[in-house]
Motif scaffolding. Structure first.
Motif, PDB file in Angstrom:
ATOM      1  N   ASP A 169     -24.668  39.712  20.997  1.00 27.05           N
ATOM      2  CA  ASP A 169     -24.684  41.030  20.371  1.00 27.05           C
ATOM      3  C   ASP A 169     -23.638  42.007  20.907  1.00 27.05           C
ATOM      4  OD1 ASP A 169     -25.850  41.304  22.851  1.00 27.05           O
ATOM      5  OD2 ASP A 169     -27.499  42.575  22.160  1.00 27.05           O
ATOM      6  N   GLU A 175     -24.195  39.644  16.000  1.00 27.38           N
ATOM      7  CA  GLU A 175     -25.601  39.661  15.624  1.00 27.38           C
ATOM      8  C   GLU A 175     -25.808  40.543  14.391  1.00 27.38           C
ATOM      9  OE1 GLU A 175     -29.342  40.117  18.388  1.00 27.38           O
ATOM     10  OE2 GLU A 175     -28.733  42.109  17.717  1.00 27.38           O
ATOM     11  N   ALA A 209     -27.798  35.364  14.770  1.00 27.50           N
ATOM     12  CA  ALA A 209     -26.483  35.330  15.408  1.00 27.50           C
ATOM     13  C   ALA A 209     -25.555  34.447  14.586  1.00 27.50           C
ATOM     14  CB  ALA A 209     -26.587  34.807  16.835  1.00 27.50           C
ATOM     15  N   GLN A 216     -29.193  42.147  12.550  1.00 25.25           N
ATOM     16  CA  GLN A 216     -30.641  42.320  12.492  1.00 25.25           C
ATOM     17  C   GLN A 216     -31.028  42.708  11.066  1.00 25.25           C
ATOM     18  OE1 GLN A 216     -32.130  45.012  15.469  1.00 25.25           O
ATOM     19  NE2 GLN A 216     -31.139  43.923  17.161  1.00 25.25           N
ATOM     20  N   ASN A 229     -33.607  38.540  13.791  1.00 20.50           N
ATOM     21  CA  ASN A 229     -32.363  38.689  14.535  1.00 20.50           C
ATOM     22  C   ASN A 229     -31.567  37.402  14.357  1.00 20.50           C
ATOM     23  OD1 ASN A 229     -33.484  41.077  15.368  1.00 20.50           O
ATOM     24  ND2 ASN A 229     -33.155  40.731  17.551  1.00 20.50           N
ATOM     25  N   ARG A 239     -22.622  43.955  16.814  1.00 16.91           N
ATOM     26  CA  ARG A 239     -23.954  43.832  16.190  1.00 16.91           C
ATOM     27  C   ARG A 239     -24.107  44.829  15.050  1.00 16.91           C
ATOM     28  NH1 ARG A 239     -26.038  46.631  20.964  1.00 16.91           N
ATOM     29  NH2 ARG A 239     -25.367  48.793  20.771  1.00 16.91           N
TER      30      ARG A 239
END
Length: 281
Positions: A139, A199, A188, A201, A186, A142
């Motif tokens: 992250d 990342e 990746a 979310q 979450n 992100r």
């Protein structure tokens, strides 16, 4: 849910989206920038607040040597360069999937936050190097995409399918909607050109609100000096907050899109050459 088939259906959209991503990256068209603001250049890296005069780093009872501190600084610089190509794709996926892009100004993890994470990993894993610790950081770059609960599952499917179609490899997919504690997905990804991990979310307004509400509790929980009793107390408080978050329809079944497959080797598809007259097999 068949993400491979979903991603295939998005290929025609992807051609349009790729053009939009280019426009977003260059700030070329008024229409694109009206839909999504132009990407501001990353701010210059300021000296870390915990930097020592000897080139090391110290903060919150954690420390890095001068060499490890330099390694993290180099990692930060690489992440900032890679972000310039990643952000337009994520922003375009948000536009196409009708997502709200939350906290875009915080898309780059701060140097101090990365140093805390690396220092914690080195403390917990004696013998590990800073490079090895950084290899597990997903992250540094992100993003957060958010949809109302009723549009969440379709939004996640569309956005993640697009990221896969554009060549980003899914390296981690954590769907915690059915587990106690944190709620959300979450994910990746590894960018195809830079190899940078980033990342994304996937949240609803309710799950994002719970994440923000529990952030200070989480920060205290992970400090080295927090007692085991306090850690359990903080976890129980977080679990209670997340337990009140409604689960969007279909969220439990959301899985990662299929990993990007390598392009086939054309030579393998050619028929074997015929034997010449008189030749011995």
């Amino acid at each position: 849910m068949n993400h491979r088939r979903t991603a295939s259906r998005l290929v025609s959209r992807a051609a349009t989206a790729a053009a939009l991503a280019t426009a977003l990256g260059l700030g070329a068209t008024a229409a694109a920038t009206a839909a999504v603001p132009a990407v501001p250049p990353p701010a210059a890296t300021a000296p870390a607040a915990g930097s020592d005069h000897d080139g090391g780093w110290r903060q919150d009872g954690l420390a890095l040597s001068a060499a490890d501190n330099k390694t993290v600084d180099a990692f930060v610089a690489r992440a900032r360069r890679a972000e310039r190509a990643i952000s337009p794709q994520v922003r375009t996926a948000a536009v196409i999937s009708h997502a709200a892009l939350i906290g875009f100004d915080q898309r780059l993890k701060s140097p101090d936050s990365l140093k805390r994470k690396v220092a914690t990993k080195l403390r917990e894993n004696p013998g590990q190097t800073a490079d090895q610790a950084l290899g597990t950081v997903n992250d540094a770059v992100r993003f957060t995409l958010q949809w109302p609960a009723g549009k969440y599952s379709q939004g996640v499917t569309t956005a993640s399918g697009l990221l896969a179609v554009w060549g980003n490899d899914s390296t981690r997919w954590s769907n915690t909607w059915t587990r106690p504690g944190y709620k959300g997905i979450n994910a990746a990804w590894r960018a195809p050109r830079s190899g940078q991990l980033f990342e994304v979310q996937f949240h609803t307004p309710e799950s994002k609100r719970a994440q923000l509400e529990t952030h200070k509790l989480y920060e205290e929980q992970r400090l080295p000096g927090t007692s085991p009793e306090r850690v359990r107390e903080l976890q129980a408080q977080q679990d209670a907050i997340f337990a009140a978050v409604p689960v969007p329809p279909g969220a439990e079944q959301l899985t990662a899109p299929a990993r990007r497959l390598p392009a086939p080797d054309p030579a393998r598809r050619l028929p074997a050459p015929a034997s010449a007259p008189g030749s011995v097999s």
